[in-house]
Design an enzyme around this catalytic site. Sequence first.
Site, PDB file in Angstrom:
ATOM      1  N   CYS A 231       1.441  -1.308  -0.172  1.00  0.00           N
ATOM      2  CA  CYS A 231       0.063   0.096   0.324  1.00  0.00           C
ATOM      3  C   CYS A 231       0.838   1.188   0.224  1.00  0.00           C
ATOM      4  O   CYS A 231       0.749   2.340  -0.308  1.00  0.00           O
ATOM      5  CB  CYS A 231      -1.032  -0.057   1.401  1.00  0.00           C
ATOM      6  SG  CYS A 231      -0.361   0.041   2.898  1.00  0.00           S
ATOM      7  N   HIS A 268      -2.691  11.256  15.771  1.00  0.00           N
ATOM      8  CA  HIS A 268      -3.376  10.455  14.478  1.00  0.00           C
ATOM      9  C   HIS A 268      -2.561   9.477  13.993  1.00  0.00           C
ATOM     10  O   HIS A 268      -0.806   9.620  13.480  1.00  0.00           O
ATOM     11  CB  HIS A 268      -3.562  11.314  13.452  1.00  0.00           C
ATOM     12  CG  HIS A 268      -4.295  10.727  11.928  1.00  0.00           C
ATOM     13  ND1 HIS A 268      -5.588   9.562  11.947  1.00  0.00           N
ATOM     14  CD2 HIS A 268      -3.338  10.809  11.126  1.00  0.00           C
ATOM     15  CE1 HIS A 268      -4.791   9.446  11.020  1.00  0.00           C
ATOM     16  NE2 HIS A 268      -4.537  10.039   9.946  1.00  0.00           N
ATOM     17  N   HIS A 271      -5.034   4.382   9.416  1.00  0.00           N
ATOM     18  CA  HIS A 271      -6.448   4.122   8.989  1.00  0.00           C
ATOM     19  C   HIS A 271      -6.853   2.772   9.299  1.00  0.00           C
ATOM     20  O   HIS A 271      -5.571   2.005   9.217  1.00  0.00           O
ATOM     21  CB  HIS A 271      -6.950   4.930   7.883  1.00  0.00           C
ATOM     22  CG  HIS A 271      -7.273   6.172   8.001  1.00  0.00           C
ATOM     23  ND1 HIS A 271      -6.718   6.529   7.772  1.00  0.00           N
ATOM     24  CD2 HIS A 271      -8.462   6.573   8.455  1.00  0.00           C
ATOM     25  CE1 HIS A 271      -6.648   7.467   7.644  1.00  0.00           C
ATOM     26  NE2 HIS A 271      -8.647   7.277   7.970  1.00  0.00           N
ATOM     27  N   ASP A 275      -8.379  -5.809   5.094  1.00  0.00           N
ATOM     28  CA  ASP A 275      -8.417  -6.276   2.870  1.00  0.00           C
ATOM     29  C   ASP A 275      -6.877  -7.047   4.245  1.00  0.00           C
ATOM     30  O   ASP A 275      -5.993  -8.089   3.212  1.00  0.00           O
ATOM     31  CB  ASP A 275      -8.295  -5.859   2.022  1.00  0.00           C
ATOM     32  CG  ASP A 275      -7.192  -4.615   2.616  1.00  0.00           C
ATOM     33  OD1 ASP A 275      -6.558  -4.248   3.809  1.00  0.00           O
ATOM     34  OD2 ASP A 275      -7.575  -3.766   1.809  1.00  0.00           O
ATOM     35  N   ARG A 284      -5.908  -5.000   8.412  1.00  0.00           N
ATOM     36  CA  ARG A 284      -4.302  -3.874   8.181  1.00  0.00           C
ATOM     37  C   ARG A 284      -4.419  -2.390   8.262  1.00  0.00           C
ATOM     38  O   ARG A 284      -5.311  -1.832   8.376  1.00  0.00           O
ATOM     39  CB  ARG A 284      -4.264  -4.248   6.748  1.00  0.00           C
ATOM     40  CG  ARG A 284      -3.432  -3.134   5.696  1.00  0.00           C
ATOM     41  CD  ARG A 284      -3.606  -3.250   4.372  1.00  0.00           C
ATOM     42  NE  ARG A 284      -4.522  -2.886   4.330  1.00  0.00           N
ATOM     43  CZ  ARG A 284      -4.392  -1.431   2.956  1.00  0.00           C
ATOM     44  NH1 ARG A 284      -3.325  -0.391   3.149  1.00  0.00           N
ATOM     45  NH2 ARG A 284      -5.536  -0.908   3.151  1.00  0.00           N
ATOM     46  N   CYS A 286      -2.597   0.161   8.572  1.00  0.00           N
ATOM     47  CA  CYS A 286      -1.913   1.400   7.451  1.00  0.00           C
ATOM     48  C   CYS A 286      -1.746   2.484   8.249  1.00  0.00           C
ATOM     49  O   CYS A 286      -2.952   3.361   8.739  1.00  0.00           O
ATOM     50  CB  CYS A 286      -3.133   1.615   6.753  1.00  0.00           C
ATOM     51  SG  CYS A 286      -2.320   2.831   5.105  1.00  0.00           S
TER      52      CYS A 286
END
Length: 314
Positions: A231, A268, A271, A275, A284, A286
């Site tokens: 990704c 933060h 996300h 998947d 996952r 990310c």
Amino acid sequence: MNKKIYLAGGCFWGTEHLFSLVDGVTGTTVGYANSLVPDPTYEMVCTGHTGAAETVEVTYDDSVAGLSELLTIYFRSIDPLSVNRQGNDVGTQYRTGIYYTDAADLPVIEAVVATVQRRHPSTPLAVEVMPLENFYPAELYHQQYLDKNPGGYCHVDPALFDEVRSRKPRRSDKEELRSRLTPLQWEVTQNGATERPYVNEYDHEFRPGIYVDITDGTPLFVSSRKYDSGCGWPAFTRPIDPTLVTEHTDTSYGRVRTEVRSASSGAHLGHVFSDGPAADGGMRYCINSASLRFIPASEMSASGYADYLPLLDE
């Protein structure tokens, strides 16, 4: 800006004391929420016939303490599966509940509740979530009870008091934090920005080690749960412990995603998507490199993370 949230967590003495210790909380008041009887007395509430719940009004500066952070602390202070009971206290007045006055708070509340619910897939949480109908302050002798009576009864684990009291850094010191973060780290952790894919620091980092919150050093992820998802950002199948992160609905850019933040600092992180590798839970995470600091296994002991070394072999 000062905001309010109303938390029912069993006996209000302990819940009030806990939140009075949180950096960013500017006031706490114990009282009776959602009563069927106007201005009930403690004796009336104890009968269980008023419908009221022992509740703490928590006033907080949302630029210092986020609602998700407060709710994470709240869930750590209760048994979320216990119906009308916390500790030694039994009765409808000791039920657990989150009562809000601002409808904009509901998505955050629902996201945190959903995160906790996933840890208990076979049993629904016994925590009410609803708008506040009314709140009547309790008698004066109940206010700040444990400050006035340090040896008084409390159902909250004292270790949680100590942890909340000693949390560092204080998020109110934004200038100090900004001074030690790079501009990118600041924008990602504090303003929810996303770094560029493929060219960030840890996308291709696969040495054994631990990944900690760049803002406060809390351990979040380990190398044994990191994989190459393609990704363009660091991807993990899970955090070290689910309580270390909170999840929130993100509708920015015309999409519905699940944002991940650090529970300790509110920073933060990135996300989470469904998947990931099915053999390891299917998730996952990310995560932006800019929200993390990687500590190689060879430096973990010297950096104070020796207790996490066994996780690298999982």
